[in-house]
Design an enzyme around this catalytic site. Structure first.
Site, mmCIF file in Angstrom:
data_model
loop_
_atom_site.group_PDB
_atom_site.id
_atom_site.type_symbol
_atom_site.label_atom_id
_atom_site.label_comp_id
_atom_site.label_asym_id
_atom_site.label_seq_id
_atom_site.Cartn_x
_atom_site.Cartn_y
_atom_site.Cartn_z
ATOM 1 N N HIS A 177 1.007 6.243 1.879
ATOM 2 C CA HIS A 177 1.739 7.208 2.708
ATOM 3 C C HIS A 177 2.955 7.808 2.020
ATOM 4 O O HIS A 177 3.553 8.756 2.546
ATOM 5 C CB HIS A 177 2.038 6.605 4.077
ATOM 6 C CG HIS A 177 0.753 6.353 4.817
ATOM 7 N ND1 HIS A 177 -0.147 7.365 5.088
ATOM 8 C CD2 HIS A 177 0.175 5.215 5.260
ATOM 9 C CE1 HIS A 177 -1.207 6.859 5.687
ATOM 10 N NE2 HIS A 177 -1.045 5.554 5.803
ATOM 11 N N HIS A 205 -3.787 -4.518 7.722
ATOM 12 C CA HIS A 205 -3.900 -3.417 8.668
ATOM 13 C C HIS A 205 -2.974 -3.642 9.858
ATOM 14 O O HIS A 205 -3.137 -4.603 10.608
ATOM 15 C CB HIS A 205 -5.327 -3.186 9.178
ATOM 16 C CG HIS A 205 -5.593 -1.718 9.410
ATOM 17 N ND1 HIS A 205 -5.098 -1.055 10.498
ATOM 18 C CD2 HIS A 205 -6.229 -0.795 8.665
ATOM 19 C CE1 HIS A 205 -5.444 0.210 10.413
ATOM 20 N NE2 HIS A 205 -6.125 0.411 9.312
ATOM 21 N N GLU A 263 -8.522 0.566 -3.237
ATOM 22 C CA GLU A 263 -9.270 0.610 -1.986
ATOM 23 C C GLU A 263 -10.170 1.837 -2.018
ATOM 24 O O GLU A 263 -9.715 2.934 -2.359
ATOM 25 C CB GLU A 263 -8.254 0.703 -0.848
ATOM 26 C CG GLU A 263 -8.792 0.266 0.482
ATOM 27 C CD GLU A 263 -7.763 0.468 1.572
ATOM 28 O OE1 GLU A 263 -6.591 0.100 1.390
ATOM 29 O OE2 GLU A 263 -8.158 1.015 2.612
ATOM 30 N N THR A 268 -8.455 3.464 8.374
ATOM 31 C CA THR A 268 -9.711 2.712 8.295
ATOM 32 C C THR A 268 -9.949 1.957 9.596
ATOM 33 O O THR A 268 -9.207 1.037 9.932
ATOM 34 C CB THR A 268 -9.657 1.722 7.107
ATOM 35 O OG1 THR A 268 -9.155 2.417 5.970
ATOM 36 C CG2 THR A 268 -11.021 1.162 6.814
ATOM 37 N N ARG A 301 -6.894 12.888 1.057
ATOM 38 C CA ARG A 301 -5.833 13.324 1.962
ATOM 39 C C ARG A 301 -4.464 12.765 1.563
ATOM 40 O O ARG A 301 -3.449 13.327 1.930
ATOM 41 C CB ARG A 301 -6.152 12.958 3.412
ATOM 42 C CG ARG A 301 -6.054 11.500 3.692
ATOM 43 C CD ARG A 301 -6.240 11.198 5.165
ATOM 44 N NE ARG A 301 -7.614 11.397 5.595
ATOM 45 C CZ ARG A 301 -8.127 10.789 6.667
ATOM 46 N NH1 ARG A 301 -7.375 10.001 7.408
ATOM 47 N NH2 ARG A 301 -9.374 10.996 7.021
ATOM 48 N N ARG A 323 -9.264 8.289 -0.868
ATOM 49 C CA ARG A 323 -10.259 8.650 0.146
ATOM 50 C C ARG A 323 -11.120 9.804 -0.363
ATOM 51 O O ARG A 323 -10.696 10.598 -1.200
ATOM 52 C CB ARG A 323 -9.568 9.051 1.460
ATOM 53 C CG ARG A 323 -8.796 7.909 2.107
ATOM 54 C CD ARG A 323 -8.287 8.321 3.474
ATOM 55 N NE ARG A 323 -9.360 8.445 4.423
ATOM 56 C CZ ARG A 323 -9.662 7.531 5.354
ATOM 57 N NH1 ARG A 323 -8.939 6.450 5.488
ATOM 58 N NH2 ARG A 323 -10.663 7.714 6.162
ATOM 59 N N ASN A 332 0.859 -1.189 0.000
ATOM 60 C CA ASN A 332 0.000 0.000 0.000
ATOM 61 C C ASN A 332 0.899 1.244 0.000
ATOM 62 O O ASN A 332 1.696 1.429 0.931
ATOM 63 C CB ASN A 332 -0.904 -0.056 1.238
ATOM 64 C CG ASN A 332 -1.841 1.137 1.337
ATOM 65 O OD1 ASN A 332 -1.429 2.263 1.080
ATOM 66 N ND2 ASN A 332 -3.076 0.912 1.716
ATOM 67 N N GLU A 371 -11.012 -9.342 2.747
ATOM 68 C CA GLU A 371 -9.766 -8.950 3.406
ATOM 69 C C GLU A 371 -10.074 -8.842 4.888
ATOM 70 O O GLU A 371 -10.904 -8.017 5.298
ATOM 71 C CB GLU A 371 -9.237 -7.619 2.847
ATOM 72 C CG GLU A 371 -7.941 -7.231 3.542
ATOM 73 C CD GLU A 371 -7.141 -6.156 2.831
ATOM 74 O OE1 GLU A 371 -7.193 -6.084 1.591
ATOM 75 O OE2 GLU A 371 -6.463 -5.388 3.545
ATOM 76 N N HIS A 391 -5.544 3.764 -1.733
ATOM 77 C CA HIS A 391 -6.870 4.136 -1.225
ATOM 78 C C HIS A 391 -7.150 5.586 -1.597
ATOM 79 O O HIS A 391 -6.498 6.498 -1.085
ATOM 80 C CB HIS A 391 -6.875 3.960 0.307
ATOM 81 C CG HIS A 391 -8.197 4.211 0.962
ATOM 82 N ND1 HIS A 391 -8.367 4.088 2.321
ATOM 83 C CD2 HIS A 391 -9.407 4.572 0.466
ATOM 84 C CE1 HIS A 391 -9.628 4.358 2.630
ATOM 85 N NE2 HIS A 391 -10.270 4.667 1.520
HETATM 86 N N1 PXP Z 1 -5.923 -3.042 4.020
HETATM 87 C C1 PXP Z 1 -6.877 -2.096 4.155
HETATM 88 C C2 PXP Z 1 -8.239 -2.436 3.691
HETATM 89 C C3 PXP Z 1 -6.570 -0.829 4.683
HETATM 90 O O1 PXP Z 1 -7.535 0.091 4.834
HETATM 91 C C4 PXP Z 1 -5.252 -0.541 5.039
HETATM 92 C C5 PXP Z 1 -4.903 0.834 5.518
HETATM 93 O O2 PXP Z 1 -5.077 1.745 4.486
HETATM 94 C C6 PXP Z 1 -4.291 -1.543 4.867
HETATM 95 C C7 PXP Z 1 -4.655 -2.798 4.385
HETATM 96 C C8 PXP Z 1 -2.857 -1.316 5.217
HETATM 97 O O3 PXP Z 1 -2.746 -1.051 6.568
HETATM 98 P P1 PXP Z 1 -1.373 -0.507 7.112
HETATM 99 O O4 PXP Z 1 -1.091 0.784 6.436
HETATM 100 O O5 PXP Z 1 -1.606 -0.379 8.584
HETATM 101 O O6 PXP Z 1 -0.339 -1.549 6.779
#
Ligand code: PXP
Length: 244
Positions: free
Chosen positions: A13, A194, A73, A104, A52, A48, A10, A154, A46
């Site tokens: 960030h 997550h 996402e 999330t 952001r 949003r 992901n 997921e 994602h």
């Molecule tokens: N899966 C989903 C559905 C999420 O919302 C997130 C956070 O955006 C992640 C995975 C990844 O989580 P993390 O950034 O804590 O590794």
């Protein structure tokens, strides 16, 4: 026999850091290409509602640039369904989204929102976009995900990642395992994500029906120390060791 397990990276960030100063650096698409070279099996982003981190043009550029699957996402709004139909990602991962949350929080309430979600899911399915639902490992939600036609669930590992008490941790791993096995029996592919880190990924990777872990914040944060390439390679090695 060892099960196959993919790592979805992901890159949200990277965009968070870019947006802190405006401008174009660092670019989440460049990071996605580096992740791909380092062995990522997919990229998750994602978009949003409040934009952001990831922005609309990031999603389109990502889809064009990467050769590995894009997991888009998104909140289950008409706006996002429309964008997904234009982007044509490999999968749409529907998540609950609240504007004021930091990340999330909690899984999608599939059973309660069945009537709201069903037509949105149908629109995406009509476009051959795979449907992934981000849910808690509850029997009720897993059954609702199967009923509504999800291809993938997921499992939310947020609670697992915050626990420190060994008994509670064991119970949560058992809950995630039971949920994964039920989803597998119901014919859905099982992913999780997550809050996963180097030190807590192994028990989740070892769950037999698990096919993909989506990891973001820890990998992007660790790349400050290690570089993205090493952070991803280390995570993949830990996953492979847990699977073996
Ligand atoms: N899966 C989903 C559905 C999420 O919302 C997130 C956070 O955006 C992640 C995975 C990844 O989580 P993390 O950034 O804590 O590794």
């Amino acid at each position: 026999m060892a099960h196959s397990l993919r790592l979805g990276v992901n890159i949200d960030h990277v965009a968070t850091i870019r947006n802190a100063r405006g401008g174009a650096h660092p670019d989440p698409v460049t990071a996605a290409l580096l992740a791909q070279d380092a062995g990522a099996d997919g990229i998750t982003a994602h978009l949003r509602e409040d934009r952001r981190h990831i922005r609309d043009d990031d999603i389109f550029r990502l889809k064009d640039a990467i050769a590995i699957p894009l997991n888009f996402e998104m909140g289950a709004s008409d706006e996002m369904v429309g964008i997904a139909c234009d982007v044509m990602p490999n999968a749409a991962c529907l998540v609950p989204e609240r504007r004021e949350e930091i990340t999330t929080e909690g899984g999608l309430a599939v059973k309660d929102q069945y009537a709201y979600l069903a037509p949105k899911i149908q629109t995406l399915r009509d476009k051959q976009i795979r449907i992934s639902l981000f849910i808690e490992p509850s029997e009720m939600e897993i059954q609702a995900a199967a009923d509504i036609g999800a291809d993938i669930i997921e499992l939310h590992t947020g609670r697992y990642c915050h626990l420190t008490n060994p008994d509670e941790l064991t119970a949560e791993i058992a809950r995630l395992t039971k949920g994964a096995e039920l989803a597998d029996r119901l014919g859905m592919e099982v992913h999780a994500g997550h809050g996963l880190r180097f030190d807590n990924v192994a028990p989740i990777a070892a769950i037999e029906p698990m096919r993909e872990l989506n990891i973001g914040h820890f990998l992007i944060g660790s790349s400050v120390y290690l570089g993205l390439d090493q952070a991803i390679k280390t995570m993949k090695r830990l996953m492979e060791e847990a699977v073996a």
